[in-house]
Scaffold this motif. Structure first.
Motif, PDB file in Angstrom:
ATOM      1  N   THR A  43     -20.414  19.062  -6.761  1.00 32.27           N
ATOM      2  CA  THR A  43     -20.041  19.694  -8.036  1.00 32.27           C
ATOM      3  C   THR A  43     -19.643  18.664  -9.075  1.00 32.27           C
ATOM      4  O   THR A  43     -20.104  18.694 -10.226  1.00 32.27           O
ATOM      5  CB  THR A  43     -18.887  20.684  -7.817  1.00 32.27           C
ATOM      6  N   ILE A  44     -18.789  17.724  -8.676  1.00 35.44           N
ATOM      7  CA  ILE A  44     -18.346  16.678  -9.593  1.00 35.44           C
ATOM      8  C   ILE A  44     -19.517  15.792 -10.010  1.00 35.44           C
ATOM      9  O   ILE A  44     -19.670  15.442 -11.187  1.00 35.44           O
ATOM     10  CB  ILE A  44     -17.233  15.832  -8.936  1.00 35.44           C
ATOM     11  N   GLY A  45     -20.357  15.432  -9.054  1.00 32.77           N
ATOM     12  CA  GLY A  45     -21.484  14.560  -9.348  1.00 32.77           C
ATOM     13  C   GLY A  45     -22.468  15.177 -10.328  1.00 32.77           C
ATOM     14  O   GLY A  45     -22.942  14.515 -11.258  1.00 32.77           O
ATOM     15  N   LEU A  46     -22.785  16.450 -10.139  1.00 33.35           N
ATOM     16  CA  LEU A  46     -23.719  17.124 -11.047  1.00 33.35           C
ATOM     17  C   LEU A  46     -23.119  17.259 -12.443  1.00 33.35           C
ATOM     18  O   LEU A  46     -23.823  17.113 -13.448  1.00 33.35           O
ATOM     19  CB  LEU A  46     -24.085  18.500 -10.483  1.00 33.35           C
ATOM     20  N   GLU A  47     -21.832  17.528 -12.523  1.00 31.77           N
ATOM     21  CA  GLU A  47     -21.177  17.632 -13.819  1.00 31.77           C
ATOM     22  C   GLU A  47     -21.221  16.299 -14.556  1.00 31.77           C
ATOM     23  O   GLU A  47     -21.522  16.246 -15.757  1.00 31.77           O
ATOM     24  CB  GLU A  47     -19.734  18.094 -13.640  1.00 31.77           C
ATOM     25  N   CYS A  48     -20.934  15.199 -13.851  1.00 34.79           N
ATOM     26  CA  CYS A  48     -20.985  13.870 -14.479  1.00 34.79           C
ATOM     27  C   CYS A  48     -22.403  13.514 -14.905  1.00 34.79           C
ATOM     28  O   CYS A  48     -22.612  12.904 -15.964  1.00 34.79           O
ATOM     29  CB  CYS A  48     -20.436  12.826 -13.520  1.00 34.79           C
ATOM     30  N   SER A  49     -23.383  13.889 -14.104  1.00 35.29           N
ATOM     31  CA  SER A  49     -24.772  13.601 -14.440  1.00 35.29           C
ATOM     32  C   SER A  49     -25.171  14.319 -15.723  1.00 35.29           C
ATOM     33  O   SER A  49     -25.824  13.740 -16.602  1.00 35.29           O
ATOM     34  CB  SER A  49     -25.686  14.025 -13.286  1.00 35.29           C
ATOM     35  N   ARG A  50     -24.765  15.577 -15.858  1.00 37.20           N
ATOM     36  CA  ARG A  50     -25.090  16.331 -17.072  1.00 37.20           C
ATOM     37  C   ARG A  50     -24.426  15.712 -18.302  1.00 37.20           C
ATOM     38  O   ARG A  50     -25.037  15.628 -19.384  1.00 37.20           O
ATOM     39  CB  ARG A  50     -24.659  17.790 -16.914  1.00 37.20           C
ATOM     40  N   ILE A  51     -23.182  15.281 -18.141  1.00 41.96           N
ATOM     41  CA  ILE A  51     -22.465  14.653 -19.261  1.00 41.96           C
ATOM     42  C   ILE A  51     -23.206  13.411 -19.743  1.00 41.96           C
ATOM     43  O   ILE A  51     -23.391  13.198 -20.949  1.00 41.96           O
ATOM     44  CB  ILE A  51     -21.027  14.294 -18.839  1.00 41.96           C
ATOM     45  N   ILE A  52     -23.653  12.583 -18.808  1.00 48.04           N
ATOM     46  CA  ILE A  52     -24.356  11.350 -19.174  1.00 48.04           C
ATOM     47  C   ILE A  52     -25.680  11.665 -19.869  1.00 48.04           C
ATOM     48  O   ILE A  52     -26.012  11.084 -20.906  1.00 48.04           O
ATOM     49  CB  ILE A  52     -24.580  10.482 -17.915  1.00 48.04           C
ATOM     50  N   LEU A  53     -26.446  12.615 -19.325  1.00 48.17           N
ATOM     51  CA  LEU A  53     -27.767  12.916 -19.874  1.00 48.17           C
ATOM     52  C   LEU A  53     -27.703  13.634 -21.216  1.00 48.17           C
ATOM     53  O   LEU A  53     -28.697  13.656 -21.962  1.00 48.17           O
ATOM     54  CB  LEU A  53     -28.568  13.746 -18.868  1.00 48.17           C
ATOM     55  N   ASP A  54     -26.567  14.218 -21.552  1.00 53.38           N
ATOM     56  CA  ASP A  54     -26.410  14.883 -22.849  1.00 53.38           C
ATOM     57  C   ASP A  54     -26.235  13.890 -23.992  1.00 53.38           C
ATOM     58  O   ASP A  54     -26.206  14.281 -25.167  1.00 53.38           O
ATOM     59  CB  ASP A  54     -25.200  15.828 -22.820  1.00 53.38           C
ATOM     60  N   THR A  55     -26.106  12.604 -23.674  1.00 57.25           N
ATOM     61  CA  THR A  55     -25.884  11.576 -24.695  1.00 57.25           C
ATOM     62  C   THR A  55     -27.222  11.067 -25.242  1.00 57.25           C
ATOM     63  O   THR A  55     -28.152  10.825 -24.460  1.00 57.25           O
ATOM     64  CB  THR A  55     -25.088  10.408 -24.094  1.00 57.25           C
ATOM     65  N   PRO A  56     -27.353  10.888 -26.546  1.00 59.08           N
ATOM     66  CA  PRO A  56     -28.614  10.374 -27.121  1.00 59.08           C
ATOM     67  C   PRO A  56     -29.011   9.023 -26.515  1.00 59.08           C
ATOM     68  O   PRO A  56     -28.159   8.204 -26.186  1.00 59.08           O
ATOM     69  CB  PRO A  56     -28.281  10.217 -28.617  1.00 59.08           C
ATOM     70  N   ARG A  57     -30.310   8.818 -26.354  1.00 62.24           N
ATOM     71  CA  ARG A  57     -30.943   7.592 -25.859  1.00 62.24           C
ATOM     72  C   ARG A  57     -30.822   7.416 -24.343  1.00 62.24           C
ATOM     73  O   ARG A  57     -31.422   6.497 -23.793  1.00 62.24           O
ATOM     74  CB  ARG A  57     -30.390   6.332 -26.556  1.00 62.24           C
ATOM     75  N   ILE A  58     -30.036   8.214 -23.674  1.00 60.12           N
ATOM     76  CA  ILE A  58     -29.902   8.074 -22.214  1.00 60.12           C
ATOM     77  C   ILE A  58     -31.154   8.616 -21.530  1.00 60.12           C
ATOM     78  O   ILE A  58     -31.586   9.750 -21.791  1.00 60.12           O
ATOM     79  CB  ILE A  58     -28.661   8.819 -21.690  1.00 60.12           C
ATOM     80  N   ILE A  59     -31.735   7.809 -20.658  1.00 65.10           N
ATOM     81  CA  ILE A  59     -32.937   8.234 -19.932  1.00 65.10           C
ATOM     82  C   ILE A  59     -32.687   8.410 -18.439  1.00 65.10           C
ATOM     83  O   ILE A  59     -33.518   8.976 -17.731  1.00 65.10           O
ATOM     84  CB  ILE A  59     -34.092   7.232 -20.135  1.00 65.10           C
ATOM     85  N   LYS A  60     -31.535   7.914 -17.971  1.00 63.55           N
ATOM     86  CA  LYS A  60     -31.292   8.035 -16.533  1.00 63.55           C
ATOM     87  C   LYS A  60     -29.802   8.028 -16.242  1.00 63.55           C
ATOM     88  O   LYS A  60     -29.040   7.259 -16.844  1.00 63.55           O
ATOM     89  CB  LYS A  60     -31.963   6.889 -15.763  1.00 63.55           C
ATOM     90  N   SER A  61     -29.401   8.877 -15.320  1.00 60.62           N
ATOM     91  CA  SER A  61     -28.030   8.848 -14.797  1.00 60.62           C
ATOM     92  C   SER A  61     -28.103   8.772 -13.281  1.00 60.62           C
ATOM     93  O   SER A  61     -28.940   9.413 -12.644  1.00 60.62           O
ATOM     94  CB  SER A  61     -27.260  10.103 -15.214  1.00 60.62           C
TER      95      SER A  61
END
Length: 472
Positions: free
Chosen positions: A126-144
Motif C-alpha cells: 500500500t505504501i509503495g504504490l502510494e509513493c509510486s503514484r506521487i512520483i509519477l504525478d510530477t512533470p517530466r518523471i518517466i520512472k519510479s
C-alpha cells in the motif's frame, strides 16, 4: 529464537572445548525477510525469504578457525563441523602468531528491541504504490522505483567464557528512485528511509510520502539545472551528503583491521596509520561511532564477540584518539574493545564494522553557515563515492548542488562531483551545524568473501574547502 538452535549452540560450545579448543563462540541466527519491488505503479515482485543457522568460531593452538551450518538437523552435523574446524586450526604454519584476546566479562540476558507498529507485506504494498503514484504525478518523471522491505531477526550468542546473549529486532526500510527525462537529458534522485523498529520507521516523523514528493520534484527540476566549472572553493555539505563522506573517509579508515593492513589486498587500509594522538583535522572535527543510537540501523547492545556496546570517540577536536577495536586488535593497540565486531549473518566470520559513525554536531545555525559564504556551493544528498585504497584521496558525487552567492543560494546545479584529500579537507572544516542527522546505509561492503552490512552514518551540515566540478 528457536530453542532447538539455542540448545545445539550450548552443546556445541561444550563439545568444542572437550575436543581441545582453547576458545569457542557460536552465533545462532534466524531471519525472515519480506520485500516488494514496484516500478511505475506495477508490482514487479513480492518476495519472502527465511534463513537460519549457526556460525562457529574457535581457537585451537593459537589460530582461528570458522565454520557455519545452515538449518542443522542434528548435533552430529555440528560435531562433524567442529572436528573439521579444530583439524584446520592444528595445521602447522610457519611464523604463526598466536591469537591474544582482550578479557571479556560474562553476560547473560535477552533483549527485545521495541516494535511499535508490526510490519506486514500488505502495508508495504500500500505504501509503495502510494509513493509510486506521487512520483509519477510530477512533470517530466518517466520512472519510479519503490522497494520497501522488512526483516525480523533473532540472534543468540554463546561462548566458552560463559556468555549467553539473545537479541531480537526488526528493521523496516524503503528505497525510492525518481527518474526524469526531457530534451535528451536524464536526471535521477533517490532516497533511503527506515531504521530499527517497526513500520513507524517509515510512517512517523517525516512521512515516506513526503520524501517521495521531494525526490520527484527535485529530479524534475534538475532537468533545467546547469553544470558548473571546476574550481577549488567553499562547500557547505548537508547531513545526507556528510553521512556518506563520514562513512568513506572517516569510518572505514577507523576500523583497526584496516589500520593494521589486514584488508589491504582487497579493501584497502588507512592513511592515518600510526597517527593516534596526532592532529588530523581542524578543532571543529569531532568523530564518534555509537551503536547505542536508538532506531538507527546500527543500533545493537552486544556485538558478535559478546562485547557490550558504547559510544567510542575516534577524533576529538581534530586529534585522532582511537580506532574501532575487536578483542584481538585491542591487545595490539593497548586499547579496549569497542563493540564493533559484526558479520552479515552466521555464514561469515565477524569483522570490525562501523555501527553508526558520525561527525559530531556543532552549535551553528545552518542559515548562518550559508550566509557567511561569499562564493561557494551547497552540496546536497549522497550519490556515488570513489575513494583510494588508503582513504586519502576521495571523490563523491552529489544528487544536486546550489550556487551560493553573497550568502544566498541561487542556481540549481546538476552532475556535481566533490573532490579532496582527507587531511586538507578535514583541516579546512570551519563550521558544524546544530542539525545533526543519522541516515540509513544498507549496502556497505567489506571482507573477502564480501560481506554486505547495514548501519547508520550521520552528522550535521559542515563547511569546508574542496574541489567541485560537473561530470558533463
Amino acid at each position: 529464537m528457536n530453542t532447538v538452535l539455542q540448545e545445539l549452540s550450548d552443546k556445541g560450545i561444550k563439545y568444542a572445548i572437550e575436543a581441545g579448543a582453547q576458545y569457542c563462540d557460536i552465533r545462532a541466527e534466524q531471519q525472515e525477510k519480506k520485500s516488494v519491488h514496484i516500478e511505475n505503479n506495477e508490482i514487479e515482485n513480492i518476495r519472502a525469504f527465511s534463513d537460519s543457522g549457526l556460525g562457529i568460531r574457535l581457537i585451537k593452538e593459537g589460530a582461528w578457525s570458522f565454520c557455519s551450518i545452515t538449518d542443522p538437523k542434528s548435533f552430529d552435523e555440528i560435531k562433524e563441523k567442529i572436528n573439521h574446524a579444530i583439524k584446520n586450526s592444528s595445521h602447522p604454519t610457519k611464523n604463526k602468531k598466536k591469537v591474544d584476546q582482550y578479557p571479556s566479562p560474562t553476560n547473560n540476558l535477552k533483549i527485545d528491541f521495541p516494535v511499535l507498529k508490526k510490519p506486514s507485506i500488505d502495508e508495504l504494498v500500500t505504501i509503495g504504490l502510494e509513493c509510486s503514484r506521487i512520483i509519477l504525478d510530477t512533470p517530466r518523471i518517466i520512472k519510479s522505483i519503490i522497494s520497501p522491505w522488512y526483516t525480523v531477526n533473532s540472534k543468540y550468542f554463546v561462548n566458552s567464557e560463559g556468555s549467553k546473549i539473545e537479541q531480537n529486532f526488526t528493521d523496516v526500510v524503503t528505497d525510492m528512485i525518481a527518474v526524469a527525462y526531457e530534451s535528451g537529458i536524464t536526471q535521477s534522485t533517490n532516497i533511503t528511509e527506515g531504521g530499527r523498529g517497526g513500520l513507524e520507521q517509515i510512517t512517523n516523523k517525516d512521512k515516506i510520502q513526503q520524501k517521495a514528493k521531494d525526490i520527484s520534484q527535485k529530479a524534475s527540476e534538475l532537468i533545467l539545472a546547469k553544470p558548473l566549472k571546476e574550481e577549488q572553493t567553499t562547500v557547505v555539505m548537508n547531513p545526507d551528503f556528510v553521512s556518506l563522506l563520514t562513512h568513506e573517509i572517516l569510518g572505514h579508515p577507523s576500523e583497526a583491521d584496516r589500520v593494521l593492513g589486514k584488508e589491504m589486498a582487497w579493501a584497502g587500509g588507512a592513511w592515518w596509520k600510526g597517527k593516534i594522538g596526532e592532529k588530523i583535522g581542524s578543532e571543529n572535527l569531532n568523530v564518534f561511532d555509537d551503536p547505542t543510537i536508538k532506531e538507527s540501523l546500527g543500533w545493537y547492545y552486544f556485538d558478535d564477540e559478546g562485547i557490550e556496546t558504547k559510544k567510542t570517540t575516534l577524533v576529538e577536536n581534530g586529534i585522532l584518539i582511537n580506532h574501532m577495536q575487536n578483542r584481538e586488535t585491542a591487545q595490539i593497540f593497548n586499547a579496549t574493545p569497542t563493540g564493533n565486531m559484526r558479520a552479515t549473518n552466521y555464514r561469515f566470520m565477524p569483522l570490525i564494522r562501523m555501527a553508526c559513525t558520525c561527525i559530531g554536531n556543532g552549535d551553528r545555525n545552518t542559515d548562518e553557515i550559508i550566509k557567511e559564504v561569499k562564493n561557494g556551493y551547497l552540496i546536497s544528498n549522497m550519490k556515488i563515492p570513489s575513494i583510494d585504497m588508503k582513504r586519502y584521496n576521495w571523490s563523491i558525487s552529489c544528487q544536486y548542488a546550489q550556487k551560493i552567492e553573497n550568502g544566498e543560494t541561487t542556481d540549481l546545479l546538476r552532475d556535481v562531483i566533490v573532490m579532496g584529500t582527507a587531511p586538507e579537507f578535514f583541516e579546512s572544516i570551519d563550521a558544524c551545524g546544530n542539525d545533526f542527522t543519522v541516515r540509513p546505509i544498507t549496502n556497505c561492503g567489506k571482507g573477502d568473501p564480501m560481506q554486505s552490512m547495514i548501519m547508520g552514518n550521520g552528522g550535521p551540515t559542515i563547511r569546508g574547502t574542496a574541489m567541485v566540478k560537473s561530470v558533463n
